[in-house]
Design a protein around this motif. Sequence first.
Motif, short mmCIF file in Angstrom:
data_model
loop_
_atom_site.label_atom_id
_atom_site.label_comp_id
_atom_site.label_asym_id
_atom_site.label_seq_id
_atom_site.Cartn_x
_atom_site.Cartn_y
_atom_site.Cartn_z
N ALA A 267 0.83 -1.22 0.00
CA ALA A 267 0.00 0.00 0.00
C ALA A 267 0.86 1.26 0.00
CB ALA A 267 -0.96 0.00 1.19
N THR A 268 1.83 1.30 -0.90
CA THR A 268 2.74 2.45 -1.01
C THR A 268 2.30 3.38 -2.13
OG1 THR A 268 4.70 1.34 -0.11
CG2 THR A 268 5.09 3.10 -1.71
N PRO A 269 2.23 4.69 -1.89
CA PRO A 269 1.84 5.65 -2.93
C PRO A 269 3.00 5.98 -3.87
CG PRO A 269 2.25 6.82 -0.89
CD PRO A 269 2.40 5.35 -0.58
N HIS A 270 3.36 5.03 -4.73
CA HIS A 270 4.50 5.20 -5.62
C HIS A 270 4.36 6.40 -6.55
CE1 HIS A 270 6.72 1.53 -4.66
NE2 HIS A 270 5.57 0.89 -4.61
N LEU A 271 3.12 6.73 -6.90
CA LEU A 271 2.88 7.84 -7.84
C LEU A 271 2.52 9.12 -7.10
CD1 LEU A 271 0.71 5.89 -10.45
CD2 LEU A 271 3.21 6.03 -10.28
N GLY A 272 2.71 9.12 -5.79
CA GLY A 272 2.32 10.28 -5.01
C GLY A 272 0.85 10.23 -4.65
N SER A 273 0.36 11.33 -4.07
CA SER A 273 -1.02 11.34 -3.56
C SER A 273 -1.86 12.48 -4.12
CB SER A 273 -1.00 11.47 -2.03
OG SER A 273 -0.29 10.41 -1.43
N ARG A 274 -1.35 13.23 -5.09
CA ARG A 274 -2.13 14.40 -5.50
C ARG A 274 -2.97 14.18 -6.74
NH1 ARG A 274 1.78 19.22 -7.80
NH2 ARG A 274 1.98 18.50 -9.96
N GLY A 275 -2.81 13.05 -7.41
CA GLY A 275 -3.62 12.78 -8.59
C GLY A 275 -5.07 12.50 -8.22
N ASN A 276 -5.94 12.50 -9.22
CA ASN A 276 -7.36 12.26 -8.99
C ASN A 276 -7.59 10.86 -8.40
OD1 ASN A 276 -10.24 11.35 -10.72
ND2 ASN A 276 -10.23 13.06 -9.31
N LYS A 277 -8.28 10.82 -7.27
CA LYS A 277 -8.65 9.58 -6.55
C LYS A 277 -7.46 8.83 -5.96
CE LYS A 277 -12.87 8.87 -9.25
NZ LYS A 277 -13.65 7.92 -10.10
N SER B 228 -0.33 0.37 -7.01
CA SER B 228 -0.02 -0.72 -7.95
C SER B 228 0.74 -0.24 -9.18
CB SER B 228 -1.30 -1.44 -8.38
OG SER B 228 -2.13 -0.59 -9.15
N ILE B 229 1.07 1.06 -9.22
CA ILE B 229 1.85 1.65 -10.32
C ILE B 229 1.15 1.38 -11.66
CG2 ILE B 229 4.18 1.98 -11.26
CD1 ILE B 229 5.27 0.50 -8.84
N ILE C 90 -2.56 12.96 -22.44
CA ILE C 90 -2.55 13.49 -21.09
C ILE C 90 -3.26 14.83 -21.07
CG2 ILE C 90 -1.08 14.15 -19.15
CD1 ILE C 90 1.14 12.49 -20.41
N ALA C 91 -4.14 15.01 -20.10
CA ALA C 91 -4.83 16.29 -19.96
C ALA C 91 -3.82 17.37 -19.61
CB ALA C 91 -5.90 16.19 -18.86
N ASP C 92 -4.17 18.60 -19.90
CA ASP C 92 -3.26 19.71 -19.65
C ASP C 92 -3.25 20.03 -18.16
OD1 ASP C 92 -1.50 21.75 -20.01
OD2 ASP C 92 -3.03 23.23 -20.62
N ASP C 93 -2.69 19.11 -17.41
CA ASP C 93 -2.64 19.24 -15.96
C ASP C 93 -1.30 18.73 -15.49
OD1 ASP C 93 -3.05 17.72 -13.17
OD2 ASP C 93 -4.46 19.42 -13.29
N ALA C 94 -0.61 19.55 -14.70
CA ALA C 94 0.77 19.22 -14.30
C ALA C 94 0.84 17.91 -13.53
CB ALA C 94 1.35 20.36 -13.45
N SER C 95 -0.15 17.67 -12.66
CA SER C 95 -0.11 16.44 -11.86
C SER C 95 -0.27 15.21 -12.73
CB SER C 95 -1.20 16.47 -10.77
OG SER C 95 -2.49 16.50 -11.35
N ASP C 96 -1.13 15.29 -13.78
CA ASP C 96 -1.31 14.17 -14.69
C ASP C 96 -0.02 13.88 -15.44
OD1 ASP C 96 -3.91 13.84 -13.97
OD2 ASP C 96 -4.74 15.02 -15.61
N LYS C 97 0.67 14.94 -15.85
CA LYS C 97 1.91 14.77 -16.60
C LYS C 97 2.99 14.13 -15.74
CE LYS C 97 1.07 18.62 -19.77
NZ LYS C 97 1.49 19.99 -20.21
N ILE C 98 3.11 14.58 -14.51
CA ILE C 98 4.11 14.01 -13.61
C ILE C 98 3.77 12.56 -13.30
CG2 ILE C 98 5.11 14.10 -11.30
CD1 ILE C 98 4.91 17.11 -11.39
N GLU C 99 2.49 12.29 -13.08
CA GLU C 99 2.09 10.92 -12.78
C GLU C 99 2.41 9.99 -13.94
OE1 GLU C 99 -2.07 8.55 -12.16
OE2 GLU C 99 -1.75 10.30 -10.86
#
Length: 359
Positions: A161-171, A254-255, A294-303
């Motif tokens: 249960a590790t947030p490998h992609l961080g925690s700021r993306g949608n859901k 789950s990356i 990818i939507a024009d959203d910085a968090s989506d791009k980083i994810e």
Amino acid sequence: MGNGTAANGVCSSELVNEDEDVCRNKSDTSSADHLVVMVHGILGSAKDWKFAAEHFVRMLPDKVFVHCSERNASTLTLDGVDVMGERLEEEILGLIKQKPSLRKISFVAHSVGGLVARYVIGRLFRPPNRENAEDLLPKSCEELSKGTIGGLEPMNFITVATPHLGSRGNKQVPFLFGVPAFEKAASLVIHLIFRRTGRHLFLTDYDEGKPPLLKRMVEDRGEFYFMSALRSFKRRVAYSNVGYDNIVGWRTSSIRRNSELPKWEDSLNEKYPHIVHEERCKAYGIEQFEPIVIADDASDKIEEELVTALSRVSWEKVGVSFHRSRQRSAAHSLIQVKDSGMHAEGVDVIQHMIDHLLI
């Protein structure tokens, strides 16, 4: 460190002080040459892995020496992934120095502890035949995969249960209900609650103009070999809650991208009733990825960058579900068997780890 070494193969001075039964002499592990480092999550302590540590030693006597990390307990987990990683590095190197018989190393890490473990292996990794920091890196991934972690052979790298992609993306943080306004507000105030670690999780840290730490941790940078270290382990495993984890979403643990989340069904395996999906994901090169819109959203791009980079190494992905449990709302802790009241629920997940562990 010294007062935490136990004859039964479970090491933690904290456990000795507060739960003396953990370190009673149950078996002779003088022949154990495989160090298993267990790392807890945010606001946690060595006690969080108490049940799992004992179970590992009970099932693998004379084979593993389990160390429950203790340098980052409680509010010390708010100091940042990198600071926690530096403390853990000192802890591991001290233990290796105390036990010269150790030859192999594995990690089992829960929640944010998985990010700390990824950071520390990047610091501990040494390419083959590297005698000093000035030596040049080998050129091929195959050569790099033969490196060591703290001088030991890398075996299993397991996150839970590790947030490998961080925690700021949608859901990515389910208790925010996927509401964009809530998620945006959380990214703005998270540092007030979880301080520097919160910034790392929500990728809002831009220290000295550098990219967010989680983005830096998907490549080799300077003297830190984050991806080479991850690649060096014989196996990498991501255990994830497919639902009811209100803290870490299935996608980040789950990356995977949303489109890659698989369908799952109730387990028919009596031995592992909570394991509902298993998948072996091979390593992908950049040229093998299909173009992603990818939507024009910085968090989506980083994810997307994080998913792509972490997919360049193979993973075993294990989906876990406690949907039939009365305690399902505590899935984030159940998957780790954090306390005695959860033994009946999550013990099969711990057993699954042990049964598949490379010794």
